[in-house]
Design an enzyme around this catalytic site. Structure first.
Site, PDB file in Angstrom:
ATOM      1  CE  LYS A 151      -4.166  -1.945   2.053  1.00 25.81           C
ATOM      2  NZ  LYS A 151      -5.119  -1.921   3.161  1.00 25.81           N
TER       3      LYS A 151
ATOM      4  CD  GLU B 184      -6.729  16.019   2.631  1.00 26.44           C
ATOM      5  OE1 GLU B 184      -6.401  16.559   1.565  1.00 26.44           O
ATOM      6  OE2 GLU B 184      -6.077  16.146   3.687  1.00 26.44           O
TER       7      GLU B 184
ATOM      8  CG  ASN C 217      -7.945   0.849  -0.512  1.00 26.38           C
ATOM      9  OD1 ASN C 217      -8.064   1.951  -1.061  1.00 26.38           O
ATOM     10  ND2 ASN C 217      -8.977   0.196  -0.015  1.00 26.38           N
TER      11      ASN C 217
ATOM     12  CB  ALA D 234      -0.123   2.661  16.333  1.00 22.72           C
TER      13      ALA D 234
ATOM     14  NE  ARG E  47       4.304  -5.375  19.952  1.00 21.21           N
ATOM     15  CZ  ARG E  47       4.688  -6.337  19.144  1.00 21.21           C
ATOM     16  NH1 ARG E  47       4.805  -7.568  19.597  1.00 21.21           N
ATOM     17  NH2 ARG E  47       4.934  -6.095  17.874  1.00 21.21           N
TER      18      ARG E  47
ATOM     19  CE  LYS F 189       4.341   0.997  14.609  1.00 16.68           C
ATOM     20  NZ  LYS F 189       4.473  -0.452  14.279  1.00 16.68           N
TER      21      LYS F 189
HETATM   22  P1  ATR Z   1      -1.075  -3.676   9.424  1.00 15.10           P
HETATM   23  O1  ATR Z   1      -0.776  -3.121   8.059  1.00 15.10           O
HETATM   24  O2  ATR Z   1      -1.871  -4.947   9.436  1.00 15.10           O
HETATM   25  O3  ATR Z   1      -1.616  -2.647  10.367  1.00 15.10           O
HETATM   26  P2  ATR Z   1       1.472  -3.361  10.705  1.00 15.10           P
HETATM   27  O4  ATR Z   1       1.612  -2.017  10.092  1.00 15.10           O
HETATM   28  O5  ATR Z   1       2.660  -4.255  10.787  1.00 15.10           O
HETATM   29  O6  ATR Z   1       0.362  -4.187   9.982  1.00 15.10           O
HETATM   30  O7  ATR Z   1       0.870  -3.158  12.179  1.00 15.10           O
HETATM   31  C1  ATR Z   1       0.580  -4.238  13.010  1.00 15.10           C
HETATM   32  C2  ATR Z   1      -0.045  -3.737  14.307  1.00 15.10           C
HETATM   33  O8  ATR Z   1      -0.322  -4.876  15.135  1.00 15.10           O
HETATM   34  C3  ATR Z   1       0.868  -2.834  15.113  1.00 15.10           C
HETATM   35  O9  ATR Z   1       0.102  -1.910  15.843  1.00 15.10           O
HETATM   36  C4  ATR Z   1       1.555  -3.832  16.024  1.00 15.10           C
HETATM   37  O10 ATR Z   1       2.057  -3.298  17.219  1.00 15.10           O
HETATM   38  P3  ATR Z   1       3.562  -2.731  17.274  1.00 15.10           P
HETATM   39  O11 ATR Z   1       3.506  -1.376  16.644  1.00 15.10           O
HETATM   40  O12 ATR Z   1       3.870  -2.688  18.724  1.00 15.10           O
HETATM   41  O13 ATR Z   1       4.407  -3.711  16.505  1.00 15.10           O
HETATM   42  C5  ATR Z   1       0.412  -4.760  16.341  1.00 15.10           C
HETATM   43  N1  ATR Z   1       0.962  -6.052  16.780  1.00 15.10           N
HETATM   44  C6  ATR Z   1       1.549  -6.986  16.003  1.00 15.10           C
HETATM   45  N2  ATR Z   1       1.960  -8.034  16.754  1.00 15.10           N
HETATM   46  C7  ATR Z   1       1.642  -7.721  18.045  1.00 15.10           C
HETATM   47  C8  ATR Z   1       1.788  -8.389  19.306  1.00 15.10           C
HETATM   48  N3  ATR Z   1       2.355  -9.605  19.389  1.00 15.10           N
HETATM   49  N4  ATR Z   1       1.298  -7.784  20.424  1.00 15.10           N
HETATM   50  C9  ATR Z   1       0.709  -6.560  20.344  1.00 15.10           C
HETATM   51  N5  ATR Z   1       0.544  -5.885  19.185  1.00 15.10           N
HETATM   52  C10 ATR Z   1       0.997  -6.438  18.059  1.00 15.10           C
END
Ligand code: ATR
Length: 271
Positions: A65, A77, A86, A127, A150, A154
């Site tokens: 994306k 926007e 997308n 996030a 987490r 971010k």
């Molecule tokens: P997407 O495009 O699906 O949003 P991404 O940009 O990689 O994928 O974001 C994944 C999200 O899931 C993030 O908010 C991530 O948290 P972190 O920023 O802390 O990595 C969250 N996420 C992924 N695995 C996680 C885990 N084991 N516990 C908590 N949050 C998790």
């Protein structure tokens, strides 16, 4: 016949070809829509070749994306705000117009469910890209957004970026326990590993819960967890998927298809 495709990697799981086939039948349009596997190295060239061969539009899914956003000549926007695309449309002069319909799809689905009231308190988990894609339309709908992630930094950085668009803040787990929310949206990618974010169970006493992930009979890991914590109203993201597709279809074909009949067919086909 107008040619379209969804590009991602992996892509075999995509429901977009089926959704657009159903939209085409519903609106009596004749089009071809395929699933295409993007190559990590050559994605941009693949996409340019696709449009050079006459394609009229494309949907873009993970992990491309941001790269599609960078490739496009013009942006909506919501696309500019999300910095992720997308939906691409080839304009008559050959330039590529990028949109992001994910947030509109979510808003449409929340409206369908009658879950969207102005000034609601909405807690979003995650996030990453999924959250970025929906923040602008949610803030446009006057939702009061709290982000939990987490990696707290971010969430803080996203909240700062979107502060100009509406009310947005971050919370940690103990702050969350002292608040009540109208709506909780899971936008983490955890469900793909069969996992979920655990929250203080008190937040489930008042909130409706929406998971952007979807699965047969709404049995996503997160929704199963929140049901066990006493959540009363739960929905998965299949309606959002159909919603975002409907706005892409409108951009390309000039008519907005109805979501409900297509959603009902998909739900039945997934059983
Ligand atoms: P997407 O495009 O699906 O949003 P991404 O940009 O990689 O994928 O974001 C994944 C999200 O899931 C993030 O908010 C991530 O948290 P972190 O920023 O802390 O990595 C969250 N996420 C992924 N695995 C996680 C885990 N084991 N516990 C908590 N949050 C998790």
């Amino acid at each position: 016949m107008n040619q379209y495709a969804v590009w991602g990697n992996p892509i075999t799981q995509s429901k977009s070809p089926r959704i657009h086939q159903l939209f085409a039948e519903q609106t009596k349009k004749s089009l071809q829509y395929q699933a295409r596997l993007g190559d990590e190295e050559k994605f941009e060239q693949q996409l340019l070749d696709f449009f050079a061969q006459g394609a009229r539009g494309a949907n873009i899914t993970s992990p491309f994306k941001e790269r599609a956003f960078a490739l496009a000549d013009l942006h909506s926007e919501s696309c500019l705000q999300a910095k992720a695309c997308n939906t691409l449309k080839r304009l008559d002069d050959g330039r590529l117009y990028a949109d992001n319909t994910d947030g509109l799809g979510l808003v449409a689905d929340l409206k369908r469910l009658e879950w969207l009231k102005p000034q609601q308190k909405v807690l979003i988990l995650g996030a990453g890209g999924a959250t970025k894609g929906v923040l602008y339309p949610l803030l446009q709908e006057k939702q009061q957004v709290t982000l939990y992630n987490r990696t707290a930094e971010k969430a803080v950085s996203l909240a700062e970026k979107f502060a100009k668009c509406g009310k947005i803040q971050t919370a940690c787990l103990h702050e969350m326990a002292e608040q009540s929310y109208d709506l909780i949206i899971n936008a983490t990618s955890l469900g793909l590993q069969g996992k979920y974010v655990e929250l203080p169970s008190v937040v489930f006493s008042t909130a409706k819960v929406y998971d952007m992930q979807y699965t047969v009979d709404m049995q996503t890991p997160f929704l199963n967890y929140v049901r066990s914590q006493g959540a009363m109203a739960c929905q998965d993201g299949l309606g959002m998927l159909v919603g975002q597709a409907s706005y892409a279809f409108e951009l390309w074909e000039g008519v907005l298809p109805q979501i409900e009949p297509v959603l009902a067919i998909l739900q039945a086909e997934m059983k």
